[in-house]
Design a protein around this motif. Structure first.
Motif, short mmCIF file in Angstrom:
data_model
loop_
_atom_site.label_atom_id
_atom_site.label_comp_id
_atom_site.label_asym_id
_atom_site.label_seq_id
_atom_site.Cartn_x
_atom_site.Cartn_y
_atom_site.Cartn_z
N TRP A 1 -2.68 -4.96 -12.99
CA TRP A 1 -3.86 -4.12 -12.74
C TRP A 1 -5.05 -4.50 -13.61
O TRP A 1 -4.94 -4.56 -14.83
N HIS A 2 -6.18 -4.77 -12.95
CA HIS A 2 -7.43 -5.06 -13.67
C HIS A 2 -8.61 -4.63 -12.78
O HIS A 2 -8.46 -4.57 -11.56
N PRO A 3 -9.75 -4.35 -13.40
CA PRO A 3 -10.88 -3.80 -12.63
C PRO A 3 -11.85 -4.87 -12.13
O PRO A 3 -11.81 -6.03 -12.58
N HIS A 4 -12.70 -4.49 -11.19
CA HIS A 4 -13.88 -5.27 -10.79
C HIS A 4 -14.98 -4.29 -10.40
O HIS A 4 -14.69 -3.19 -9.91
N ARG A 5 -16.23 -4.70 -10.58
CA ARG A 5 -17.38 -3.94 -10.07
C ARG A 5 -18.54 -4.89 -9.79
O ARG A 5 -18.77 -5.82 -10.55
N LEU B 1 -9.47 -0.87 -9.36
CA LEU B 1 -8.48 -1.69 -10.05
C LEU B 1 -7.61 -2.32 -8.96
O LEU B 1 -7.36 -1.68 -7.94
N HIS B 2 -7.20 -3.56 -9.17
CA HIS B 2 -6.24 -4.13 -8.23
C HIS B 2 -5.25 -5.02 -8.96
O HIS B 2 -5.40 -5.33 -10.13
N LYS B 3 -4.19 -5.37 -8.23
CA LYS B 3 -3.22 -6.33 -8.76
C LYS B 3 -2.88 -7.32 -7.66
O LYS B 3 -2.92 -6.99 -6.47
N GLU B 4 -2.59 -8.54 -8.06
CA GLU B 4 -2.33 -9.63 -7.12
C GLU B 4 -1.05 -10.34 -7.57
O GLU B 4 -0.98 -10.86 -8.69
N PHE B 5 -0.06 -10.35 -6.68
CA PHE B 5 1.23 -10.98 -7.00
C PHE B 5 1.72 -11.84 -5.84
O PHE B 5 1.37 -11.59 -4.68
MN MN Z 1 -9.03 -9.68 -9.52
#
Ligand code: MN
Length: 290
Positions: free
Chosen positions: A59-63, A103-107
């Motif tokens: 989990w990490h953010p972006h804006r 927030l999103h996560k990529e796996f």
């Molecule tokens: Mn990302």
């Protein structure tokens, strides 16, 4: 003709989480002229062994911008705090609008984790204009079969139109500003004239193979070619089969202030982004995944 301004070799690589061995192909701090494009990361090609635990980035953010993930090989799972999620496989594209923040996560997907295999993904960051930076988050899961593939004359290859237009054929992605994103496969020995908009930013990333551009300059995998905004045509002659990722768009002529996962217009807005993130205003990690 769009003149070639510069050609850049791939630099040092780094890992994003434990699933994405990436090279950053360009970054807005070194190449602000590539607006509306902010960053391009090339993950792989890399071979992963079979495993039990999914590899990726938590989990990490972006804006303030959009992330566009293009899968060439492998399979990626996405989940975000705006309630969107999905799985993208070979040929698919995920177009995520971070907007006001999430927030999103990529796996790696469970199936890919178990099987292992070749993994190759591009992630492009596309800026949002100031008046849309705080738009609600969005998600477009675009599958391979929804991306039109235009056959080039004389068996010279194919152009997959992800966004914008090529030869009158429109791509499926909805964008905030005019953008053409093309996945171009070229056949060895063939010559092609690619029409690109006059005044638009234009660059191409050579994923693999070797091409002669405008009859003048050689570029090969994994080089980035930056073209002049002026002019409207590029000719390519493939010395080998080649694959190009062509990025063209109307520049956003606004100030850019960014730090880590946030890209806004002013340093004050970046401070607010960190404050909002730490206060949980961009979303909270779902309890079951914490
Ligand atoms: Mn990302």
């Amino acid at each position: 003709m769009k003149n070639i301004l510069s050609i850049h070799r791939q630099g040092e690589g780094h890992w994003v989480g434990d699933g994405f061995p990436v090279h950053t192909i360009f970054h807005y701090q070194e190449h602000p002229e590539l607006s509306p494009f902010l960053l391009l990361d090339h993950a792989g090609p890399a071979d992963f062994t079979s495993a039990d635990k999914q590899r990726g980035v938590g989990w990490h953010p972006h804006r303030g911008f959009e992330t566009v993930t293009v899968v060439f090989e492998g399979e990626v799972d996405h989940q975000d705090t705006a309630g969107n999620g999905g799985r993208i496989s070979t040929g698919d594209v995920q177009w995520m609008t971070a907007g006001s923040g999430l927030l999103h996560k990529e796996f790696h997907s469970e199936a890919f984790t178990r099987s292992g295999g070749r993994f190759e993904v591009l992630q492009l960051w596309v800026n949002l204009p100031a008046n849309s930076k705080m738009t609600p988050p969005g998600y477009q899961g675009i599958v391979d079969k929804d991306i039109p593939a235009v056959a080039l004359p004389d068996g010279a290859g194919t152009v997959r139109v992800i966004a914008g237009e090529f030869a009158g054929v429109k791509g499926p992605a909805r964008t905030f500003t005019p953008i053409n994103l093309l996945d171009v496969s070229l056949t060895a020995g063939k010559r092609v004239r690619l029409h690109l908009n006059d005044g638009y930013t234009a660059s191409l990333y050579v994923l693999s193979g070797k091409v002669l551009l405008n009859g003048q300059e050689q570029a090969s995998g994994t080089e980035l070619v930056i073209l002049d905004r002026k002019g409207d045509e590029l000719t390519t002659e493939a010395s080998t089969d080649a694959r190009l990722f062509v990025m063209s768009g109307e520049p956003i002529e606004e100030p850019v202030a960014g730090s880590g996962p946030f890209v806004m217009n002013t340093p004050q807005q970046i401070r607010e982004a960190f404050k909002d993130f730490h206060a949980g205003r961009m979303g909270k990690i779902p309890a079951e995944a914490a």
